[in-house]
Design an enzyme around this catalytic site. Structure first.
Site, PDB file in Angstrom:
ATOM      1  N   ARG A  60      -3.790  74.587  17.834  1.00  0.00           N
ATOM      2  CA  ARG A  60      -3.168  76.039  17.967  1.00  0.00           C
ATOM      3  C   ARG A  60      -3.150  76.152  19.712  1.00  0.00           C
ATOM      4  NH1 ARG A  60      -5.296  81.505  16.128  1.00  0.00           N
ATOM      5  NH2 ARG A  60      -3.544  82.903  16.377  1.00  0.00           N
ATOM      6  N   PHE A  90      -4.378  83.037  26.351  1.00  0.00           N
ATOM      7  CA  PHE A  90      -5.112  83.335  25.293  1.00  0.00           C
ATOM      8  C   PHE A  90      -6.114  82.651  25.004  1.00  0.00           C
ATOM      9  CE2 PHE A  90      -5.173  84.514  20.587  1.00  0.00           C
ATOM     10  CZ  PHE A  90      -6.267  85.318  20.807  1.00  0.00           C
ATOM     11  N   GLN A 134      -7.355  76.252  20.293  1.00  0.00           N
ATOM     12  CA  GLN A 134      -8.067  76.212  19.205  1.00  0.00           C
ATOM     13  C   GLN A 134      -7.906  74.860  18.759  1.00  0.00           C
ATOM     14  OE1 GLN A 134      -7.792  79.602  16.497  1.00  0.00           O
ATOM     15  NE2 GLN A 134      -8.143  78.462  14.730  1.00  0.00           N
ATOM     16  N   ASN A 181     -12.323  81.822  12.938  1.00  0.00           N
ATOM     17  CA  ASN A 181     -12.652  82.276  11.226  1.00  0.00           C
ATOM     18  C   ASN A 181     -11.549  82.894  10.859  1.00  0.00           C
ATOM     19  OD1 ASN A 181     -12.681  85.157  12.105  1.00  0.00           O
ATOM     20  ND2 ASN A 181     -14.790  85.013  12.681  1.00  0.00           N
ATOM     21  N   PHE A 197     -12.671  77.861  19.301  1.00  0.00           N
ATOM     22  CA  PHE A 197     -11.624  77.885  20.365  1.00  0.00           C
ATOM     23  C   PHE A 197     -12.224  78.242  21.473  1.00  0.00           C
ATOM     24  CE2 PHE A 197     -12.455  82.179  18.579  1.00  0.00           C
ATOM     25  CZ  PHE A 197     -12.636  82.973  19.581  1.00  0.00           C
ATOM     26  N   LEU A 214     -12.252  90.365  21.029  1.00  0.00           N
ATOM     27  CA  LEU A 214     -12.646  89.458  19.702  1.00  0.00           C
ATOM     28  C   LEU A 214     -14.300  89.481  19.905  1.00  0.00           C
ATOM     29  CD1 LEU A 214     -10.633  86.294  20.597  1.00  0.00           C
ATOM     30  CD2 LEU A 214     -10.173  87.992  19.050  1.00  0.00           C
ATOM     31  N   HIS A 261     -16.176  87.125  16.493  1.00  0.00           N
ATOM     32  CA  HIS A 261     -16.057  85.579  16.645  1.00  0.00           C
ATOM     33  C   HIS A 261     -17.484  85.365  17.233  1.00  0.00           C
ATOM     34  CE1 HIS A 261     -12.128  84.830  15.193  1.00  0.00           C
ATOM     35  NE2 HIS A 261     -11.810  86.169  15.945  1.00  0.00           N
TER      36      HIS A 261
END
Length: 201
Positions: A57, A62, A65, A103, A114, A155, A159
């Site tokens: 991903r 951004f 991942q 997660n 990531f 985040l 995370h």
């Protein structure tokens, strides 16, 4: 800025080299701030669990991942065979270059992770962090780091941050710029050929 997160590793410290088909990414780990996440990642790396696995991903501006052996974004497990808990430290944040656990909600960490690639932070977010201050987990140094480096403050405390890229952000940027298709999956595989744990010299 006096944040431990953005310091270079010391000689003798264990670091990780993520060798990809786009180049090498070197990461410093934070065993004091996130002992379980670091142990999980290092053990997987030493066992070859991540070798040949893709960054499944990729979202430009951004993050990128990876860490799912079946490449679907739904697979992978921790070295203990079950999810493990989040580890949050007010000194460690999702700055550009941070290595963080992916997660599916609180305390659902497995093998996926990531690297934050975003190179700026919206001024509104900076203002909110300044307002939240220390109580919200944002010291002056953290806010400055976000202003200077960029990142994804939304985040934070969702995370676990367990490492920071200190060399190879150009490679992360290269990966972030690949063409993607459905589900932000790269059209041509971005592969972690080998993930090595070595002593920094």
């Amino acid at each position: 800025m006096n944040l431990d997160q953005i310091k270079k590793p010391e000689v003798g410290e264990e670091i990780v080299i993520i060798k990809t088909n786009h180049g090498d990414i070197k990461v410093r780990l934070f065993p004091k701030a996130a002992p379980k996440a670091v142990e999980n990642f290092k053990t997987h790396a030493k066992n070859g669990y991540y070798d040949g696995v893709t960054f499944h991903r990729v979202m430009k501006d951004f993050m990128v991942q990876g860490g799912d052996p079946d490449g679907s974004g739904r697979g992978g497990q921790s070295v203990w065979g079950s999810s493990f808990e989040d580890e949050f430290d007010p000194e460690y944040h999702n700055l550009r270059g941070s290595l963080s656990m992916a997660n599916a909600g609180p305390n659902t960490n497995g093998s996926q992770f990531f690297i934050v690639q975003k190179g700026d932070v919206d001024k509104g977010f900076i203002a909110e962090m300044k307002k939240a201050g220390l109580e919200g987990g944002f010291s002056e140094d953290v806010v400055k780091a976000y202003e200077n480096l960029g990142g994804t403050p939304w985040l934070d405390f969702k995370h676990t941050v367990f490492g920071q890229v200190f060399e190879g952000m150009d490679v992360v940027d290269k990966i972030a710029n690949v063409k993607t298709g459905m589900g932000d999956k790269p059209k041509e595989d971005v592969v972690m050929e080998k993930v090595e744990v070595i002593e920094y010299k």
